[in-house]
Design a protein around this motif. Structure first.
Motif, PDB file in Angstrom:
ATOM      1  N   VAL A  42     101.996  61.084  33.564  1.00 22.78           N
ATOM      2  CA  VAL A  42     103.315  61.056  32.941  1.00 22.78           C
ATOM      3  C   VAL A  42     104.153  60.030  33.701  1.00 22.78           C
ATOM      4  CG1 VAL A  42     105.387  62.381  32.431  1.00 22.78           C
ATOM      5  CG2 VAL A  42     103.142  63.454  32.248  1.00 22.78           C
ATOM      6  N   MET A  76     110.779  58.307  34.469  1.00 17.99           N
ATOM      7  CA  MET A  76     111.795  58.149  33.432  1.00 17.99           C
ATOM      8  C   MET A  76     112.515  56.816  33.627  1.00 17.99           C
ATOM      9  SD  MET A  76     113.405  61.985  33.442  1.00 17.99           S
ATOM     10  CE  MET A  76     114.779  61.672  32.345  1.00 17.99           C
ATOM     11  N   TYR A 119     112.272  58.135  27.759  1.00 19.00           N
ATOM     12  CA  TYR A 119     110.868  57.801  27.545  1.00 19.00           C
ATOM     13  C   TYR A 119     110.767  56.868  26.342  1.00 19.00           C
ATOM     14  CZ  TYR A 119     109.984  61.520  30.841  1.00 19.00           C
ATOM     15  OH  TYR A 119     109.983  62.280  31.969  1.00 19.00           O
ATOM     16  N   VAL A 161     103.811  54.550  27.218  1.00 23.00           N
ATOM     17  CA  VAL A 161     104.976  55.374  27.508  1.00 23.00           C
ATOM     18  C   VAL A 161     105.562  54.856  28.818  1.00 23.00           C
ATOM     19  CG1 VAL A 161     105.837  57.711  27.779  1.00 23.00           C
ATOM     20  CG2 VAL A 161     103.795  57.298  26.408  1.00 23.00           C
ATOM     21  N   GLU A 205     105.138  67.460  27.782  1.00 23.72           N
ATOM     22  CA  GLU A 205     105.160  67.256  29.242  1.00 23.72           C
ATOM     23  C   GLU A 205     106.371  66.449  29.669  1.00 23.72           C
ATOM     24  OE1 GLU A 205     101.483  65.710  31.037  1.00 23.72           O
ATOM     25  OE2 GLU A 205     100.424  66.767  29.431  1.00 23.72           O
ATOM     26  N   CYS A 206     106.699  65.434  28.883  1.00 21.66           N
ATOM     27  CA  CYS A 206     107.878  64.615  29.207  1.00 21.66           C
ATOM     28  C   CYS A 206     109.140  65.470  29.112  1.00 21.66           C
ATOM     29  CB  CYS A 206     107.991  63.422  28.266  1.00 21.66           C
ATOM     30  SG  CYS A 206     106.731  62.163  28.511  1.00 21.66           S
TER      31      CYS A 206
END
Lengths: 426, 180
Positions: free
Chosen positions: B7, B10, B96, B154, B173-174
């Protein structure tokens, strides 16, 4: 894993170390032969000998144009009083191409070693790798590898005590396809919009900041260490005459195992797809194969047996290009594909030449109507005329690339286009 | 050959920097070192634009003026580069940024259906940002990873062989990572 000294045994060159875990780390790469031959090159070879070996090798540029690398290097004037620059083209933007990414992220030291040897041959003290902006991971891997190389005196001042200095910098692009064209890449590296320059003068004479500049693709530079280690004759004995060595093919689309495959030049398209890529997703023969990236003319089932060489692809009416093979099986919608590619070229045209700026927009608008079932029979001649009038009338080859899918669609699948026109009447 | 997927970080958006746009001392030192790697200062423009975009989330007019001042360039030299390249943003995006490739290889492997699904999940259209500022979805040109089609980036992290399920999971998840 090691590259065999018998050219007949050679299956791979650039991907020789690719599956070794952590080979991006200097210590691991060195265990597997990285930089082993570099001291010999720096102490026993001179520029003329290296250029001769490259000419003998028959290596042709792997970025798309297929121009002989040794010849390109021989055009660089010496003693001009200006610095000479080496730029590695890692822009990799041609739709379908994804080979250089694997060299950079898995075996960055192969590229770095190739650049040191090439820079030494050309008298370069400042070299740059221009990487497309999206490849942030690859940029980070390269920077880490470069830092290790500096710490080990493989880059910087007085490399391995040879008296030769070379600095290497990674430069990120920012999402412009046109920057893969070498003069646009140079403009971009100068901090400007990437608009291709008129040629001549060629970059070898007036390139980066008007100094002699060599621009080579990642795969081309990554082949240099093997050529210097085993000799130009060795490389010339791999593949077929005038199309020597191995080549990485990026295979995508409707195949079962898409991916990068390095094979000796001359392997047939069908062999590559059936034996390495697990065949097609549907059916036994492809509807379309785009053999060298989206800018190259389409081949159909008739040419499925074509050997993967620059010459054979040209004879079949297309180009080997960057080796990006896009495969479409019987389920493919060629009109939708052509519309999508028309959108790509309209989006990526830099806008400086009228035939390209206006033409790519026309092609996209007309293709959008056709795809939506709102086209007329006349649109087919509009597409044909617009595409024909763009190609060859601009500074760079983007317009030719934009014309290729349109003309291929009209040539091979006029019935698919007409079927869409009829949708409106139905 | 494999690459880990994680992930991503941000995107940081400094909302109130515009009055006094100013690089930190560390950044200025970084820029000074960077400029030395090129024959001329203008070559440092693109890397410096990336630094500013990382620090502020996007390139406001004030940020662009600051960069022109720091590098000794005219504002127009900065403007023409910012507007030419698609990866430089003049507007903030979501935390994101989901960039879906829909070019040849990805299209042949379901990218159009995938982007439609993502827009449906997030209740936005292509090019839009969710009202909470978390996600922006855009369509991009060939990402150079067609062997793993369809590809979604992403925040510059590649997700290959993306599916509706894998994207739903990633979005969830984000959301968790973003505190929702």
């Amino acid at each position: 894993m090691a590259i065999p000294s018998d050219p007949k045994q050679v299956k791979q060159i650039c991907f020789d170390r690719i599956n070794i875990p952590d080979v991006n780390k200097l210590a691991v790469a060195r265990k597997h032969g990285a930089y082993e031959f570099l001291p010999t090159v720096l102490s026993e070879f001179d520029s003329a000998r290296i250029v001769d070996e490259m000419k003998t090798s028959g290596l042709r540029g792997r970025g798309g144009a297929g121009f002989p690398t040794g010849l390109k290097w021989s055009f660089v004037p010496r003693n001009t009083g200006k610095p000479t620059y080496l730029l590695c083209n890692a822009d990799e933007g041609e739709p379908g191409t994804f080979k250089d990414r694997d060299i950079m992220r898995f075996d960055p030291h192969l590229l770095i070693e190739g650049m040191i040897m090439s820079g030494f041959a050309l008298g370069v003290h400042d070299a740059y790798i221009y990487v497309r902006g999206e490849f942030l991971h690859e940029v980070n891997v390269l920077n880490a590898a470069i830092a290790e190389a500096y710490a080990a005196n493989l880059l910087g001042e007085d490399i391995l005590g040879s008296g030769y200095d070379m600095h290497l910098t990674v430069h990120r692009g920012a999402g412009a396809y046109i920057c893969g064209e070498e003069t646009a890449l140079i403009e971009s590296l100068e901090g400007k919009p990437g608009r291709p320059r008129f040629k001549p003068p060629f970059p070898a004479v007036e390139g980066f900041y008007r100094s002699p500049t060599v621009v080579n693709n990642v795969e081309t530079l990554a082949t240099v260490p093997a050529i210097l280690k085993f000799g130009g004759d060795w490389h010339a004995a791999i593949g077929v005459p005038n199309n020597t060595g191995c080549k990485i093919f990026s295979v995508s689309g409707h195949v079962n195992k898409a991916g990068n495959y390095e094979v000796p030049m001359g392997t047939s398209l069908k062999t590559l797809i059936e034996e390495q890529c697990g065949g097609l997703q549907h059916g036994s023969v492809p509807k379309v194969v785009i053999p060298g990236g989206s800018s190259t003319p389409w081949l159909t089932a008739e040419h499925y047996d074509t050997p993967l060489t620059y010459d054979a692809m040209m004879k079949a009416g297309s180009m080997l290009g960057s080796g990006a093979i896009i495969v479409m099986d019987e389920t493919a919608d060629v009109v939708a594909m052509t519309r999508r590619l028309a959108h790509f070229y309209a989006h990526e045209s830099c806008g400086q030449c009228t035939p390209c700026r206006e033409g790519t927009g026309w092609l996209e608008r007309v293709m959008t109507r056709v795809e939506n079932g709102q086209g007329t029979e006349e649109d087919m001649s509009v597409l044909s005329e617009a595409a024909t009038h763009m190609a060859g009338r601009t500074i760079c080859a983007l317009a030719d690339g934009a014309a290729a899918p349109i003309l291929s669609m009209l040539e091979h699948f006029p019935e698919d286009v007409r079927a869409r026109l009829l949708e409106k009447a139905a | 050959m494999s690459a880990d997927t994680v992930v991503p970080e941000m995107v940081r958006v400094e909302k109130d920097h515009s009055e006094k746009a100013c690089f930190s001392d560390d950044r200025l030192a970084e820029i000074e070192a960077l400029v030395k790697r090129y024959p001329s200062v203008q070559s440092a423009l693109m890397p410096v634009l990336y630094m500013a975009q990382e620090d502020y989330g996007y390139l406001s007019m004030d940020t662009q003026q600051m960069i022109a001042d720091v590098l000794g360039l005219r504002l127009m030299q900065v403007r023409e580069v910012v507007t030419f390249y698609t990866m430089f943003r003049e507007q903030p995006c979501g935390s994101y940024l989901l960039e879906v490739c829909t070019n040849a290889g990805c299209m042949l492997n379901g990218a159009n259906e995938l982007v439609a699904h993502m827009c449906e999940t997030l209740q936005i259209k292509i090019g839009e940002t969710t009202p909470d500022g978390m996600f922006t979805v855009i369509e991009v040109e060939c990402a150079g990873a067609c062997g793993g089609a369809p590809v979604v980036q992403v925040n510059n992290v590649y997700h290959e062989k993306a599916t509706a399920e894998s994207m739903d999971a990633l979005i969830a998840e984000c959301r968790t990572a973003g505190g929702q």
